[in-house]
Design a protein around this motif. Structure first.
Motif, PDB file in Angstrom:
ATOM      1  N   THR A  29      30.370  53.582  34.630  1.00 13.81           N
ATOM      2  CA  THR A  29      31.137  52.557  33.900  1.00 13.81           C
ATOM      3  C   THR A  29      32.324  53.219  33.187  1.00 13.81           C
ATOM      4  OG1 THR A  29      30.267  52.663  31.629  1.00 13.81           O
ATOM      5  CG2 THR A  29      28.892  51.537  33.254  1.00 13.81           C
ATOM      6  N   MET A  30      33.211  52.343  32.714  1.00 13.32           N
ATOM      7  CA  MET A  30      34.295  52.827  31.845  1.00 13.32           C
ATOM      8  C   MET A  30      34.010  52.438  30.391  1.00 13.32           C
ATOM      9  SD  MET A  30      37.776  52.893  33.954  1.00 13.32           S
ATOM     10  CE  MET A  30      38.244  51.198  33.772  1.00 13.32           C
ATOM     11  N   GLY A  31      32.765  52.117  30.084  1.00  9.80           N
ATOM     12  CA  GLY A  31      32.390  51.822  28.709  1.00  9.80           C
ATOM     13  C   GLY A  31      32.800  50.426  28.279  1.00  9.80           C
ATOM     14  N   LEU A  33      30.759  48.391  26.970  1.00  9.76           N
ATOM     15  CA  LEU A  33      29.693  47.758  27.754  1.00  9.76           C
ATOM     16  C   LEU A  33      29.469  46.301  27.354  1.00  9.76           C
ATOM     17  CD1 LEU A  33      27.054  50.641  27.923  1.00  9.76           C
ATOM     18  CD2 LEU A  33      28.945  50.135  29.490  1.00  9.76           C
ATOM     19  N   HIS A  34      29.246  45.479  28.365  1.00  9.16           N
ATOM     20  CA  HIS A  34      28.987  44.051  28.153  1.00  9.16           C
ATOM     21  C   HIS A  34      27.830  43.627  29.057  1.00  9.16           C
ATOM     22  CE1 HIS A  34      31.091  43.644  31.933  1.00  9.16           C
ATOM     23  NE2 HIS A  34      32.232  44.077  31.421  1.00  9.16           N
ATOM     24  N   ASP A  35      27.567  42.311  29.093  1.00  4.84           N
ATOM     25  CA  ASP A  35      26.402  41.832  29.835  1.00  4.84           C
ATOM     26  C   ASP A  35      26.470  42.158  31.329  1.00  4.84           C
ATOM     27  OD1 ASP A  35      25.312  40.892  27.566  1.00  4.84           O
ATOM     28  OD2 ASP A  35      25.788  38.774  27.917  1.00  4.84           O
ATOM     29  N   GLY A  36      27.692  42.262  31.879  1.00  3.50           N
ATOM     30  CA  GLY A  36      27.832  42.638  33.294  1.00  3.50           C
ATOM     31  C   GLY A  36      27.282  44.033  33.530  1.00  3.50           C
ATOM     32  N   HIS A  37      27.724  44.983  32.706  1.00  2.00           N
ATOM     33  CA  HIS A  37      27.218  46.358  32.828  1.00  2.00           C
ATOM     34  C   HIS A  37      25.698  46.386  32.607  1.00  2.00           C
ATOM     35  CE1 HIS A  37      31.427  47.203  31.181  1.00  2.00           C
ATOM     36  NE2 HIS A  37      31.454  47.764  32.368  1.00  2.00           N
ATOM     37  N   LEU A  38      25.261  45.628  31.587  1.00  3.23           N
ATOM     38  CA  LEU A  38      23.828  45.682  31.242  1.00  3.23           C
ATOM     39  C   LEU A  38      22.964  45.148  32.383  1.00  3.23           C
ATOM     40  CD1 LEU A  38      23.935  44.720  27.461  1.00  3.23           C
ATOM     41  CD2 LEU A  38      23.519  46.973  28.465  1.00  3.23           C
ATOM     42  N   TYR A 145      24.464  51.681  41.402  1.00  2.00           N
ATOM     43  CA  TYR A 145      24.570  50.244  41.139  1.00  2.00           C
ATOM     44  C   TYR A 145      26.012  49.890  40.820  1.00  2.00           C
ATOM     45  CZ  TYR A 145      19.518  50.446  41.012  1.00  2.00           C
ATOM     46  OH  TYR A 145      18.203  50.641  41.359  1.00  2.00           O
ATOM     47  N   PHE A 146      26.575  48.975  41.617  1.00  2.00           N
ATOM     48  CA  PHE A 146      27.947  48.507  41.400  1.00  2.00           C
ATOM     49  C   PHE A 146      27.939  46.981  41.342  1.00  2.00           C
ATOM     50  CE2 PHE A 146      31.068  52.017  41.817  1.00  2.00           C
ATOM     51  CZ  PHE A 146      30.181  53.058  42.021  1.00  2.00           C
ATOM     52  N   GLY A 147      28.929  46.408  40.640  1.00  2.00           N
ATOM     53  CA  GLY A 147      28.995  44.958  40.489  1.00  2.00           C
ATOM     54  C   GLY A 147      29.814  44.307  41.595  1.00  2.00           C
ATOM     55  N   GLN A 148      29.373  43.136  41.989  1.00  2.00           N
ATOM     56  CA  GLN A 148      30.168  42.351  42.950  1.00  2.00           C
ATOM     57  C   GLN A 148      31.502  41.922  42.340  1.00  2.00           C
ATOM     58  OE1 GLN A 148      28.321  38.966  44.975  1.00  2.00           O
ATOM     59  NE2 GLN A 148      30.354  38.024  45.034  1.00  2.00           N
ATOM     60  N   LYS A 149      31.550  41.873  41.007  1.00  2.00           N
ATOM     61  CA  LYS A 149      32.788  41.512  40.295  1.00  2.00           C
ATOM     62  C   LYS A 149      34.006  42.227  40.878  1.00  2.00           C
ATOM     63  CE  LYS A 149      35.526  40.951  36.533  1.00  2.00           C
ATOM     64  NZ  LYS A 149      36.410  42.073  36.726  1.00  2.00           N
ATOM     65  N   ASP A 150      33.821  43.512  41.218  1.00  2.00           N
ATOM     66  CA  ASP A 150      34.908  44.295  41.818  1.00  2.00           C
ATOM     67  C   ASP A 150      34.564  44.478  43.297  1.00  2.00           C
ATOM     68  OD1 ASP A 150      36.450  45.225  39.253  1.00  2.00           O
ATOM     69  OD2 ASP A 150      34.330  45.494  38.827  1.00  2.00           O
ATOM     70  N   TYR A 151      34.721  43.402  44.051  1.00  2.00           N
ATOM     71  CA  TYR A 151      34.175  43.394  45.411  1.00  2.00           C
ATOM     72  C   TYR A 151      34.861  44.420  46.318  1.00  2.00           C
ATOM     73  CZ  TYR A 151      32.306  41.761  49.807  1.00  2.00           C
ATOM     74  OH  TYR A 151      31.659  41.710  51.014  1.00  2.00           O
ATOM     75  N   THR A 175      27.773  39.029  40.066  1.00  2.00           N
ATOM     76  CA  THR A 175      28.711  38.944  38.939  1.00  2.00           C
ATOM     77  C   THR A 175      28.088  38.132  37.800  1.00  2.00           C
ATOM     78  OG1 THR A 175      30.536  39.010  40.489  1.00  2.00           O
ATOM     79  CG2 THR A 175      31.039  38.191  38.287  1.00  2.00           C
ATOM     80  N   VAL A 176      28.126  38.692  36.613  1.00  2.00           N
ATOM     81  CA  VAL A 176      27.643  37.969  35.426  1.00  2.00           C
ATOM     82  C   VAL A 176      28.827  37.182  34.853  1.00  2.00           C
ATOM     83  CG1 VAL A 176      26.709  38.245  33.090  1.00  2.00           C
ATOM     84  CG2 VAL A 176      25.872  39.687  34.952  1.00  2.00           C
ATOM     85  N   ARG A 177      28.582  35.914  34.531  1.00  2.00           N
ATOM     86  CA  ARG A 177      29.665  35.013  34.120  1.00  2.00           C
ATOM     87  C   ARG A 177      29.391  34.374  32.763  1.00  2.00           C
ATOM     88  NH1 ARG A 177      32.941  34.077  38.309  1.00  2.00           N
ATOM     89  NH2 ARG A 177      32.236  34.897  40.305  1.00  2.00           N
ATOM     90  N   ALA A 183      34.263  35.394  34.836  1.00  2.00           N
ATOM     91  CA  ALA A 183      33.518  36.642  35.009  1.00  2.00           C
ATOM     92  C   ALA A 183      33.643  37.480  33.739  1.00  2.00           C
ATOM     93  CB  ALA A 183      34.071  37.408  36.207  1.00  2.00           C
ATOM     94  N   VAL A 184      32.509  37.985  33.257  1.00  2.00           N
ATOM     95  CA  VAL A 184      32.528  38.827  32.060  1.00  2.00           C
ATOM     96  C   VAL A 184      33.318  40.095  32.378  1.00  2.00           C
ATOM     97  CG1 VAL A 184      31.085  40.133  30.460  1.00  2.00           C
ATOM     98  CG2 VAL A 184      30.298  37.926  31.305  1.00  2.00           C
ATOM     99  N   SER A 185      34.214  40.483  31.481  1.00  2.00           N
ATOM    100  CA  SER A 185      35.041  41.673  31.708  1.00  2.00           C
ATOM    101  C   SER A 185      35.437  42.283  30.369  1.00  2.00           C
ATOM    102  CB  SER A 185      36.305  41.272  32.483  1.00  2.00           C
ATOM    103  OG  SER A 185      37.306  42.259  32.345  1.00  2.00           O
TER     104      SER A 185
HETATM  105  P1  AMP Z   1      33.919  49.007  34.691  1.00  2.00           P
HETATM  106  O1  AMP Z   1      33.385  49.544  33.415  1.00  2.00           O
HETATM  107  O2  AMP Z   1      34.793  47.810  34.532  1.00  2.00           O
HETATM  108  O3  AMP Z   1      34.519  50.089  35.562  1.00  2.00           O
HETATM  109  O4  AMP Z   1      32.660  48.454  35.506  1.00  2.00           O
HETATM  110  C1  AMP Z   1      31.544  49.278  35.772  1.00  2.00           C
HETATM  111  C2  AMP Z   1      30.647  48.542  36.729  1.00  2.00           C
HETATM  112  O5  AMP Z   1      30.232  47.306  36.164  1.00  2.00           O
HETATM  113  C3  AMP Z   1      31.340  48.208  38.063  1.00  2.00           C
HETATM  114  O6  AMP Z   1      30.411  48.407  39.125  1.00  2.00           O
HETATM  115  C4  AMP Z   1      31.680  46.743  37.894  1.00  2.00           C
HETATM  116  O7  AMP Z   1      31.775  46.036  39.123  1.00  2.00           O
HETATM  117  C5  AMP Z   1      30.490  46.259  37.082  1.00  2.00           C
HETATM  118  N1  AMP Z   1      30.818  45.016  36.392  1.00  2.00           N
HETATM  119  C6  AMP Z   1      31.878  44.778  35.577  1.00  2.00           C
HETATM  120  N2  AMP Z   1      31.880  43.478  35.178  1.00  2.00           N
HETATM  121  C7  AMP Z   1      30.807  42.898  35.756  1.00  2.00           C
HETATM  122  C8  AMP Z   1      30.258  41.581  35.743  1.00  2.00           C
HETATM  123  N3  AMP Z   1      30.810  40.596  35.056  1.00  2.00           N
HETATM  124  N4  AMP Z   1      29.138  41.335  36.466  1.00  2.00           N
HETATM  125  C9  AMP Z   1      28.539  42.333  37.180  1.00  2.00           C
HETATM  126  N5  AMP Z   1      29.005  43.594  37.234  1.00  2.00           N
HETATM  127  C10 AMP Z   1      30.122  43.881  36.540  1.00  2.00           C
END
Ligand code: AMP
Length: 286
Positions: A29-31, A33-38, A145-151, A175-177, A183-185
């Motif tokens: 992650t890039m920190g 952290l939110h519900d998507g990361h969790l 583990y990677f998120g679909q958010k960044d497909y 993707t967590v919304r 989408a959570v970001s």
């Molecule tokens: P980032 O910190 O933005 O580089 O994201 C780290 C990881 O979390 C990546 O695999 C993202 O795809 C995933 N991620 C970010 N936002 C979400 C989200 N809303 N739902 C699911 N995964 C996410």
């Protein structure tokens, strides 16, 4: 939970894991952290003996005019969230530790990175694949583990793993919304209340696209024009791309069939948002 900041300490931690059984799961992650990361971390926690999370704002994946300087950083909150989520190891190197001044190696996936995000952010994916390569070499995980958010990122990392013959499994997590579909970001925190409402239009347009396909429309232009009507309804939302593509290679389609992905990117003020939707449609003509 152990916190490691140096590459050297990570190496010695990793050597100690050799003799132990059970998979090592890794969530980069890039920190902030939110519900998507969790959701990724919880998924890893369920399956793996050891869960490693990295927090590293990777300068290589930001272009010169992008928001590296104002990317949100909240290490203390991140550390607390990781501890609460049962993470075993948090790796958070300072940039000068991770990329010493004589660092010279770039890892690049050639084809998949050309379109969409790659067109707008030309050096973004080589930054991602370089950091991911280094992290995979250091952590040597069994599952990542990677998120679909960044497909597109997910597909690029999948290609990287395949091309470099890494013996690890890539898990794509949904993707967590937010309740309205946004989408959570990490960047959502910069949206004003007014922009926050506009930002919701992107996921609304994607849903419209999905529903249009499921109703039997196959012509991509017809589907796109239904989606653009939603985004076009607001002058403060600037569309960067809204593409309907083959879900495996991201080539744009003219007729939909099988599993397709709708990729979208917009700017609301100076905040850039991306999102996507996978849609399975029957191959009948229409
Ligand atoms: P980032 O910190 O933005 O580089 O994201 C780290 C990881 O979390 C990546 O695999 C993202 O795809 C995933 N991620 C970010 N936002 C979400 C989200 N809303 N739902 C699911 N995964 C996410």
């Amino acid at each position: 939970m152990r916190v490691i900041h140096s590459v050297r300490n990570l190496h010695s931690w990793r050597r100690k894991q050799e003799s132990l059984d059970g998979p090592i799961g890794f969530v980069p992650t890039m920190g902030a952290l939110h519900d998507g990361h969790l959701s990724l971390i919880h998924r890893a926690r369920k399956r793996c003996r050891i869960v490693v999370v990295s927090v590293f704002v990777n300068p290589l994946q930001f272009g010169p005019a992008e928001d590296l300087g104002r990317y949100p950083r909240s290490f203390h909150a991140d550390r607390r969230l990781c501890r609460e989520a049962g993470v075993d190891l948090l790796f958070a190197p300072p940039p000068e530790e991770f990329y010493p001044s004589n660092f010279q190696t770039i890892v690049r996936v050639s084809h998949l990175t050309q379109r969409w995000e790659g067109e707008i952010r030309p050096t973004h994916f080589q930054g991602v694949t370089t950091v991911v390569t280094k992290l995979f070499c250091l952590v040597r995980p069994d599952l990542v583990y990677f998120g679909q958010k960044d497909y597109q990122q997910y597909l690029v990392v999948n290609q990287l793993i395949h091309d470099l013959n890494w013996d690890l499994r890539l898990i794509r997590c949904p993707t967590v919304r937010e309740s309205d579909g946004l989408a959570v970001s990490s960047r959502n925190r910069y949206l004003s209340a007014h922009q926050r409402v506009q930002a919701g239009l992107l996921s609304k347009a994607l849903r419209e696209g999905g529903n249009t396909m499921r109703s039997g429309v196959r012509n991509v232009r017809a589907i796109q024009s239904r989606m653009k009507k939603i985004l076009g309804s607001n002058p403060d939302v600037r569309l960067e791309y809204l593409a309907i593509c083959d879900s495996k290679n991201l080539e744009p389609l003219t007729q939909v069939g099988g599993t397709v992905v709708i990729l979208g990117a917009v700017r609301v003020g100076n905040i850039r948002l991306i999102d996507n939707l996978l849609v399975r449609c029957p191959r009948s003509s229409g």
